[in-house]
Structures are given as structure tokens and as C-alpha cells.
Design a protein around this motif. Structure first.
Motif, PDB file in Angstrom:
ATOM      1  N   VAL A   1      19.838  41.480  58.782  1.00  0.00           N
ATOM      2  CA  VAL A   1      20.889  42.261  59.435  1.00  0.00           C
ATOM      3  C   VAL A   1      22.229  41.669  59.029  1.00  0.00           C
ATOM      4  O   VAL A   1      22.536  40.517  59.344  1.00  0.00           O
ATOM      5  N   SER A   2      23.014  42.455  58.333  1.00  0.00           N
ATOM      6  CA  SER A   2      24.322  41.977  57.882  1.00  0.00           C
ATOM      7  C   SER A   2      25.389  42.322  58.918  1.00  0.00           C
ATOM      8  O   SER A   2      25.283  43.323  59.633  1.00  0.00           O
ATOM      9  N   SER A   3      26.418  41.504  58.962  1.00  0.00           N
ATOM     10  CA  SER A   3      27.490  41.713  59.946  1.00  0.00           C
ATOM     11  C   SER A   3      28.603  42.575  59.386  1.00  0.00           C
ATOM     12  O   SER A   3      28.636  42.884  58.215  1.00  0.00           O
TER      13      SER A   3
ATOM     14  N   GLN B   1      22.637  47.035  58.480  1.00  0.00           N
ATOM     15  CA  GLN B   1      23.875  46.528  59.059  1.00  0.00           C
ATOM     16  C   GLN B   1      23.719  46.353  60.564  1.00  0.00           C
ATOM     17  O   GLN B   1      22.847  46.973  61.194  1.00  0.00           O
ATOM     18  N   ALA B   2      24.564  45.528  61.120  1.00  0.00           N
ATOM     19  CA  ALA B   2      24.553  45.324  62.561  1.00  0.00           C
ATOM     20  C   ALA B   2      24.701  46.669  63.274  1.00  0.00           C
ATOM     21  O   ALA B   2      25.520  47.500  62.882  1.00  0.00           O
TER      22      ALA B   2
ATOM     23  N   LYS C   1      21.108  42.908  65.615  1.00  0.00           N
ATOM     24  CA  LYS C   1      22.183  41.922  65.548  1.00  0.00           C
ATOM     25  C   LYS C   1      21.942  40.995  64.367  1.00  0.00           C
ATOM     26  O   LYS C   1      20.783  40.738  63.999  1.00  0.00           O
ATOM     27  N   PRO C   2      22.998  40.444  63.767  1.00  0.00           N
ATOM     28  CA  PRO C   2      22.805  39.536  62.624  1.00  0.00           C
ATOM     29  C   PRO C   2      21.894  38.350  62.944  1.00  0.00           C
ATOM     30  O   PRO C   2      21.123  37.917  62.073  1.00  0.00           O
ATOM     31  N   GLU C   3      21.952  37.857  64.162  1.00  0.00           N
ATOM     32  CA  GLU C   3      21.117  36.702  64.520  1.00  0.00           C
ATOM     33  C   GLU C   3      19.644  37.065  64.644  1.00  0.00           C
ATOM     34  O   GLU C   3      18.809  36.177  64.858  1.00  0.00           O
TER      35      GLU C   3
ATOM     36  N   THR D   1      18.080  38.397  62.156  1.00  0.00           N
ATOM     37  CA  THR D   1      17.555  38.254  60.809  1.00  0.00           C
ATOM     38  C   THR D   1      16.411  37.244  60.827  1.00  0.00           C
ATOM     39  O   THR D   1      16.569  36.124  61.304  1.00  0.00           O
TER      40      THR D   1
END
Length: 123
Positions: free
Chosen positions: A121-123, A13-14, A87-89, A91
Motif C-alpha cells: 500500500v503506497s502513501s 494506493q492508500a 493503509k500504508p502500514e 503492507t
């Protein structure tokens, strides 16, 4: 034959952390730099961090400074990338690379590449 084998990727997760490992074999890496790059589909491979195999001096992309740490264990022929506050970005598939270069940020400076490990990375 030089082999670089990455491991440690996964789904987080984030804000979470991961540690990626890259085991190198097949030659002596004295005078080499070891690096981590990342890539998402339809985009160029992006520099993350590099480290001098001999003296451990690091170099980071500005986007990861203060959150990621690259290190190496010469006795284990292993390079690590500690990823914090993900961070999700971020990924991407993360690749380990080795080259007779000095902490270069360009991917074409590296001669050897691993198969990559997926970090999601999930938000």
C-alpha cells in the motif's frame, strides 16, 4: 495433501481496496477455522481475521474491524478477505491458514499455511 493457495495481492494506493482469495484443497474442512494472517520482515505473524468453515462466523483483529471482511464459499472451497480503506502500514505478506480450532488468533493454532501473497500500500 492439504494445499492453500492465495492470490489477489498487489500494489495499491492508500484508501484503495483489494480482495484476497485462498483456495483450499486436500481434505474436508468441516470443523475447521480458516484465517488470514500478515507478516512484515523481522516481525511476528499477525492475526487479521478468521472464519468458521461450517457456519461462517467471523472473528477480526480490532485494527481491521469495519474495514476488512472475511467470507467463504464452501462450494468453491475458497476463503476471501476483502480489504477496504487500506493503509500504508498494512503492507505485508498475507497468509491463509487452516486449523481445527475455533476462530483462534494465535498462529500456532493453525496446521496448514499457504505461501502468501504480497500486499503493498503506497502513501
Amino acid at each position: 495433501q492439504v494445499l492453500l493457495v492465495e492470490s489477489g495481492g498487489g500494489l495499491v494506493q492508500a484508501g484503495d481496496s483489494l480482495r484476497l482469495s485462498c483456495v483450499a484443497s486436500g481434505r474436508a474442512f468441516t470443523g475447521f477455522s480458516m484465517a488470514w494472517f500478515r507478516q512484515v520482515p523481522r516481525k511476528e505473524r499477525e492475526f487479521v481475521a478468521a472464519i468458521s468453515w461450517s457456519d461462517g462466523l467471523p472473528n477480526y483483529d480490532d485494527s481491521v474491524k469495519g474495514r476488512f471482511t472475511i467470507s467463504r464459499d464452501n462450494a468453491k472451497n475458497t476463503v476471501y478477505l476483502h480489504l477496504n480503506s487500506l493503509k500504508p502500514e498494512e503492507t505485508a505478506v498475507y497468509y491463509c491458514a487452516a486449523g481445527r480450532t475455533w476462530l483462534e488468533k494465535k498462529s500456532d493454532a493453525y496446521d496448514y499455511w499457504g505461501q502468501g501473497t504480497q500486499v503493498t500500500v503506497s502513501s
